[in-house]
Design a protein around this motif. Structure first.
Motif, PDB file in Angstrom:
ATOM      1  N   MET A  83       1.791   1.520   7.377  1.00 19.07           N
ATOM      2  CA  MET A  83       1.643   1.720   6.753  1.00 19.07           C
ATOM      3  C   MET A  83       2.865   1.267   5.470  1.00 19.07           C
ATOM      4  O   MET A  83       3.971   1.725   5.781  1.00 19.07           O
ATOM      5  N   GLN A  84       3.144   0.771   4.655  1.00 22.10           N
ATOM      6  CA  GLN A  84       3.750   0.104   3.821  1.00 22.10           C
ATOM      7  C   GLN A  84       4.213   0.895   2.970  1.00 22.10           C
ATOM      8  O   GLN A  84       2.678   0.906   2.338  1.00 22.10           O
ATOM      9  N   ILE A  85       4.631   1.842   2.157  1.00 24.33           N
ATOM     10  CA  ILE A  85       4.989   2.602   0.573  1.00 24.33           C
ATOM     11  C   ILE A  85       5.661   1.547  -0.049  1.00 24.33           C
ATOM     12  O   ILE A  85       6.947   1.352   0.214  1.00 24.33           O
ATOM     13  N   SER A  86       4.866   1.688  -1.127  1.00 23.06           N
ATOM     14  CA  SER A  86       5.701   0.964  -2.171  1.00 23.06           C
ATOM     15  C   SER A  86       7.092   1.203  -3.117  1.00 23.06           C
ATOM     16  O   SER A  86       6.543   2.469  -3.177  1.00 23.06           O
ATOM     17  N   PRO A  87       8.000   0.519  -2.789  1.00 25.57           N
ATOM     18  CA  PRO A  87       9.144   1.079  -3.740  1.00 25.57           C
ATOM     19  C   PRO A  87       8.605   2.263  -5.279  1.00 25.57           C
ATOM     20  O   PRO A  87       9.679   2.439  -5.003  1.00 25.57           O
ATOM     21  N   ASP A  88       8.156   1.483  -5.655  1.00 25.30           N
ATOM     22  CA  ASP A  88       8.376   2.125  -7.355  1.00 25.30           C
ATOM     23  C   ASP A  88       7.339   3.709  -5.901  1.00 25.30           C
ATOM     24  O   ASP A  88       7.368   4.391  -7.819  1.00 25.30           O
ATOM     25  N   TYR A  89       5.553   3.229  -5.574  1.00 31.30           N
ATOM     26  CA  TYR A  89       5.453   4.610  -5.485  1.00 31.30           C
ATOM     27  C   TYR A  89       7.215   5.917  -4.832  1.00 31.30           C
ATOM     28  O   TYR A  89       6.216   6.631  -5.145  1.00 31.30           O
ATOM     29  N   VAL A  90       7.258   5.355  -4.218  1.00 28.55           N
ATOM     30  CA  VAL A  90       8.224   6.036  -3.541  1.00 28.55           C
ATOM     31  C   VAL A  90       9.139   6.481  -5.018  1.00 28.55           C
ATOM     32  O   VAL A  90       9.777   7.945  -4.756  1.00 28.55           O
ATOM     33  N   HIS A  91      10.032   5.857  -5.620  1.00 26.52           N
ATOM     34  CA  HIS A  91      10.571   6.621  -6.918  1.00 26.52           C
ATOM     35  C   HIS A  91       9.655   7.411  -7.980  1.00 26.52           C
ATOM     36  O   HIS A  91      10.128   8.473  -8.200  1.00 26.52           O
ATOM     37  N   LEU A  92       8.212   6.911  -7.937  1.00 27.05           N
ATOM     38  CA  LEU A  92       7.363   7.922  -8.798  1.00 27.05           C
ATOM     39  C   LEU A  92       7.115   9.311  -7.889  1.00 27.05           C
ATOM     40  O   LEU A  92       7.216  10.125  -8.639  1.00 27.05           O
ATOM     41  N   SER A  93       6.893   9.172  -6.963  1.00 23.90           N
ATOM     42  CA  SER A  93       6.500  10.817  -6.810  1.00 23.90           C
ATOM     43  C   SER A  93       7.710  11.569  -5.901  1.00 23.90           C
ATOM     44  O   SER A  93       7.507  12.439  -6.514  1.00 23.90           O
ATOM     45  N   SER A  94       9.446  11.033  -5.728  1.00 26.84           N
ATOM     46  CA  SER A  94      10.095  11.426  -5.744  1.00 26.84           C
ATOM     47  C   SER A  94      10.242  11.603  -6.656  1.00 26.84           C
ATOM     48  O   SER A  94      10.718  13.838  -7.623  1.00 26.84           O
ATOM     49  N   LEU A  95       9.512  11.597  -8.020  1.00 26.86           N
ATOM     50  CA  LEU A  95       9.903  12.200  -9.624  1.00 26.86           C
ATOM     51  C   LEU A  95       8.959  13.908 -10.018  1.00 26.86           C
ATOM     52  O   LEU A  95       8.985  14.843 -10.256  1.00 26.86           O
ATOM     53  N   GLN A  96       7.958  13.551  -9.110  1.00 27.38           N
ATOM     54  CA  GLN A  96       7.199  14.848  -8.692  1.00 27.38           C
ATOM     55  C   GLN A  96       7.478  16.305  -8.688  1.00 27.38           C
ATOM     56  O   GLN A  96       7.178  17.214  -9.097  1.00 27.38           O
ATOM     57  N   ALA A  97       8.452  16.215  -7.983  1.00 30.45           N
ATOM     58  CA  ALA A  97       9.029  17.407  -6.999  1.00 30.45           C
ATOM     59  C   ALA A  97      10.163  17.418  -8.088  1.00 30.45           C
ATOM     60  O   ALA A  97      10.154  19.463  -8.258  1.00 30.45           O
TER      61      ALA A  97
ATOM     62  N   LEU B  53       6.836  -0.061 -15.782  1.00 32.42           N
ATOM     63  CA  LEU B  53       6.376   0.267 -14.546  1.00 32.42           C
ATOM     64  C   LEU B  53       5.790  -0.670 -13.451  1.00 32.42           C
ATOM     65  O   LEU B  53       5.037  -0.897 -12.371  1.00 32.42           O
ATOM     66  N   GLY B  54       5.604  -1.883 -13.666  1.00 29.61           N
ATOM     67  CA  GLY B  54       5.008  -2.974 -13.299  1.00 29.61           C
ATOM     68  C   GLY B  54       3.907  -3.239 -13.548  1.00 29.61           C
ATOM     69  O   GLY B  54       3.082  -3.402 -14.173  1.00 29.61           O
ATOM     70  N   PHE B  55       3.446  -4.686 -13.486  1.00 35.62           N
ATOM     71  CA  PHE B  55       2.868  -5.710 -13.815  1.00 35.62           C
ATOM     72  C   PHE B  55       0.951  -4.811 -13.352  1.00 35.62           C
ATOM     73  O   PHE B  55       0.625  -4.067 -12.793  1.00 35.62           O
ATOM     74  N   ASP B  56       0.418  -4.603 -14.319  1.00 36.59           N
ATOM     75  CA  ASP B  56      -1.308  -4.252 -14.587  1.00 36.59           C
ATOM     76  C   ASP B  56      -1.083  -2.351 -14.174  1.00 36.59           C
ATOM     77  O   ASP B  56      -1.971  -1.791 -13.517  1.00 36.59           O
ATOM     78  N   ARG B  57       0.410  -1.980 -14.678  1.00 40.52           N
ATOM     79  CA  ARG B  57       0.504  -0.526 -14.516  1.00 40.52           C
ATOM     80  C   ARG B  57       0.431   0.078 -15.557  1.00 40.52           C
ATOM     81  O   ARG B  57       0.720  -0.291 -16.829  1.00 40.52           O
ATOM     82  N   GLU B  58       0.333   1.371 -16.332  1.00 42.70           N
ATOM     83  CA  GLU B  58       0.116   2.169 -17.407  1.00 42.70           C
ATOM     84  C   GLU B  58       0.250   3.667 -17.429  1.00 42.70           C
ATOM     85  O   GLU B  58      -0.033   3.861 -16.364  1.00 42.70           O
TER      86      GLU B  58
END
Length: 93
Positions: A1-15, A44-49
């Motif tokens: 499973m590959q995790i998008s770099p955007d998701y890794v960055h954003l999920s680290s903000l949650q902590a 935040l990327g194309f098609d993201r809000e």
């Protein structure tokens, strides 16, 4: 499973994000303008809000990144688990 770099960055903000974000009403227009600028720039990327709201039960501020085409929540800060925990703690007090 590959995790998008955007998701890794954003999920680290949650902590590191404080769950109780209650912006002053005087700053609301500035926050709205900043959110609009981020959404228009596709930072935040194309098609993201980016969306700010308030959880009605806990009254915490909630920040979400959504996929525009589907409305699916990609990242939510604080997580639903934390919002539920806060609600349960408030009921106990």
């Amino acid at each position: 499973m590959q995790i998008s770099p955007d998701y890794v960055h954003l999920s680290s903000l949650q902590a590191s994000a404080a769950p109780d974000v209650r912006p002053d009403a005087a700053h609301a227009p500035a926050v709205q303008n900043a959110v609009n600028a981020i959404n228009e720039s596709e930072l935040l990327g194309f098609d993201r809000e980016l969306r700010f709201s308030s959880d009605p039960r806990s009254r915490f501020g909630v920040v979400e990144v959504l996929e525009r085409s589907t409305g699916d929540v990609i990242v939510q800060l604080p997580s639903q688990f934390i919002l539920n925990l806060a609600q349960n703690l408030q009921k106990g007090n």
